[in-house]
Design a protein around this motif. Structure first.
Motif, mmCIF file in Angstrom:
data_model
loop_
_atom_site.group_PDB
_atom_site.id
_atom_site.type_symbol
_atom_site.label_atom_id
_atom_site.label_comp_id
_atom_site.label_asym_id
_atom_site.label_seq_id
_atom_site.Cartn_x
_atom_site.Cartn_y
_atom_site.Cartn_z
ATOM 1 N N UNK A 27 0.486 -1.240 -0.083
ATOM 2 C CA UNK A 27 -0.075 0.111 0.029
ATOM 3 C C UNK A 27 0.769 1.154 -0.100
ATOM 4 N N UNK A 28 0.801 2.196 -0.976
ATOM 5 C CA UNK A 28 1.348 3.343 -0.985
ATOM 6 C C UNK A 28 2.604 3.223 -1.774
ATOM 7 N N UNK A 29 3.088 2.200 -2.069
ATOM 8 C CA UNK A 29 4.247 1.967 -2.839
ATOM 9 C C UNK A 29 4.034 2.083 -4.442
ATOM 10 N N UNK A 30 5.214 2.753 -5.032
ATOM 11 C CA UNK A 30 5.005 2.852 -6.520
ATOM 12 C C UNK A 30 5.662 1.660 -7.208
ATOM 13 N N UNK A 31 4.916 1.407 -8.358
ATOM 14 C CA UNK A 31 5.447 0.120 -9.145
ATOM 15 C C UNK A 31 5.264 0.166 -10.277
ATOM 16 N N UNK A 32 6.260 0.360 -11.049
ATOM 17 C CA UNK A 32 6.582 0.693 -12.534
ATOM 18 C C UNK A 32 6.336 -0.589 -13.246
ATOM 19 N N UNK A 57 -4.629 0.289 -8.350
ATOM 20 C CA UNK A 57 -4.712 1.906 -7.850
ATOM 21 C C UNK A 57 -5.783 1.918 -6.441
ATOM 22 N N UNK A 58 -6.946 1.013 -6.933
ATOM 23 C CA UNK A 58 -7.948 1.012 -5.861
ATOM 24 C C UNK A 58 -7.842 0.519 -4.660
ATOM 25 N N UNK A 59 -6.585 -0.399 -4.670
ATOM 26 C CA UNK A 59 -6.420 -0.914 -3.005
ATOM 27 C C UNK A 59 -4.958 -0.270 -2.520
ATOM 28 N N UNK A 60 -4.509 0.636 -3.185
ATOM 29 C CA UNK A 60 -3.606 1.608 -2.642
ATOM 30 C C UNK A 60 -2.362 1.680 -3.426
ATOM 31 N N UNK A 61 -1.785 0.890 -4.152
ATOM 32 C CA UNK A 61 -0.674 0.890 -4.926
ATOM 33 C C UNK A 61 -0.583 2.307 -5.909
ATOM 34 N N UNK A 62 0.472 2.608 -6.289
ATOM 35 C CA UNK A 62 0.687 3.729 -7.168
ATOM 36 C C UNK A 62 1.406 3.104 -8.536
ATOM 37 N N UNK A 153 15.342 12.100 -15.307
ATOM 38 C CA UNK A 153 13.740 11.934 -15.411
ATOM 39 C C UNK A 153 13.381 13.053 -14.388
ATOM 40 N N UNK A 154 12.459 13.890 -14.785
ATOM 41 C CA UNK A 154 11.769 14.984 -13.912
ATOM 42 C C UNK A 154 10.489 14.488 -13.559
ATOM 43 N N UNK A 155 10.497 14.059 -12.137
ATOM 44 C CA UNK A 155 9.270 13.467 -11.690
ATOM 45 C C UNK A 155 8.160 14.347 -10.949
ATOM 46 N N UNK A 156 8.296 15.504 -11.263
ATOM 47 C CA UNK A 156 7.261 16.653 -10.798
ATOM 48 C C UNK A 156 5.874 16.194 -11.430
ATOM 49 N N UNK A 157 5.713 16.096 -12.717
ATOM 50 C CA UNK A 157 4.535 16.000 -13.176
ATOM 51 C C UNK A 157 3.996 14.502 -12.843
ATOM 52 N N UNK A 158 4.813 13.484 -12.808
ATOM 53 C CA UNK A 158 4.491 12.080 -12.557
ATOM 54 C C UNK A 158 3.885 12.045 -10.930
ATOM 55 N N UNK A 159 4.579 12.591 -10.007
ATOM 56 C CA UNK A 159 4.152 12.927 -8.680
ATOM 57 C C UNK A 159 3.097 13.622 -8.488
ATOM 58 N N UNK A 162 0.111 11.030 -9.493
ATOM 59 C CA UNK A 162 -0.043 10.161 -8.529
ATOM 60 C C UNK A 162 -0.562 10.490 -7.264
ATOM 61 N N UNK A 163 -0.320 11.777 -7.085
ATOM 62 C CA UNK A 163 -0.901 12.342 -5.584
ATOM 63 C C UNK A 163 -2.600 12.368 -5.989
ATOM 64 N N UNK A 164 -2.924 12.770 -7.406
ATOM 65 C CA UNK A 164 -4.301 12.855 -7.517
ATOM 66 C C UNK A 164 -5.119 11.472 -7.706
#
Length: 298
Positions: A27-32, A57-62, A153-159, A162-164
């Motif tokens: 939960x809350x972890x990013x998986x690419x 996404x619905x169970x809390x992963x990103x 890799x500029x993560x601003x847009x990705x983050x 994900x925050x949304x």
């Protein structure tokens, strides 16, 4: 209810119980997840993959999806009378081939994946590596033409996405500081994005069961290995062709903060869920074998 139907329901319930600790752990972890190969051109597999991403996404992963499109690029090139040339698994890309790659990856494949995911939940947002300068690149090798190497890799847009609660779907066209576009191997991009986001895992969906000890023996699957072992196999010439950029990306990822990399058979329905949420696991799991550095306060 028949005994068979009752047993099937119990089996499903037991599977859900088996999944629970893994759901809590991730939960809350990013998986690419790198999506490509036959899984991308089989509509049933694509639909299953899309539903799996919404479930994650619905169970809390990103989840973050990075996609290829090699077969689709090759098909359009053939229709246009162009011949594809590969060197060490990378497509030689002249200016015309670059235009074709941009059209296919950004205008076709990305939109198809986004649409498939959004059927199951309005969560997917498609972007190119050029958008928001997510992927800065430079030429990998002059002999390869406009094939890019990721420099940042500029993560601003990705983050922000994900925050949304959204699912970024990234097509692998990057650009340098002057705006020159490059076609970048999707395996390489997936690893670089995973490193930049400090992902828990990077998952590669392939057209084989995973990494094989003997490419001619489908039952010779290597279930667990390390970055050091893979580096040795590469040095000995045991890894060739399209597997080279995958393995290079896996080694780099686990040596730069990603907990593990996974090579899975994308032809198996719901293979990502099986790997993440069951005790059995499938495919090949890669971890770093270097000792963790320890610092003692003075």
């Amino acid at each position: 209810m028949s005994d068979t139907a009752h047993a099937a329901q119990i089996e499903r319930a037991e599977l859900l119980v088996e999944m629970l600790p893994y759901i809590s752990r991730w939960r809350g972890k990013v998986v690419v997840i790198k999506f490509g190969g036959n899984a991308m051109v089989d509509t049933t597999l694509t639909d299953g993959f899309a539903a799996d991403m919404v479930l994650l996404r619905q169970i809390g992963l990103a989840p973050v999806v990075v996609h290829g499109g090699g077969p689709q690029i090759g098909d359009l090139m053939a229709r246009l009378g162009k011949t594809s040339e590969f060197r060490d698994g990378l497509r030689v890309t002249d200016a015309e081939t670059l235009d074709i790659a941009r059209m296919v990856l950004v205008g076709k494949v990305n939109r198809d994946i986004v649409g498939a995911i959004n059927v199951h939940g309005p969560m997917a947002v498609g972007i190119s590596g050029e958008d928001g300068r997510v992927i800065t690149a430079t030429a990998r090798n002059p002999d390869l033409g406009f094939v890019g190497e990721v420099t940042d890799v500029n993560t601003d847009l990705l983050e922000r996405l994900l925050a949304e609660g959204l699912i970024p779907v990234i097509s692998t066209i990057g650009a340098d500081a002057k705006g020159q576009a490059y076609n970048i191997n999707s395996d390489t991009v997936a690893g670089a994005v995973a490193e930049a986001l400090e992902a828990e895992k990077v998952v590669y969906l392939t057209d084989v069961a995973g990494l094989l000890e003997d490419i001619d023996q489908p039952d010779s699957l290597i279930r667990r290995t390390t970055a050091g072992s893979l580096a040795a196999r590469m040095a000995s010439g045991k890894i060739v062709g399209g597997m080279i950029p995958k393995i290079e990306a896996c080694i780099s990822a686990v040596r730069n903060g990603v907990n593990s990399a996974h090579l899975l058979d994308g032809r198996v329905p719901h293979v990502v869920l099986v790997e993440l949420f069951t005790d059995a696991g499938v495919g090949t799991m890669i971890t770093d074998d270097r000792p963790t550095e320890r610092f003692t306060a003075i």
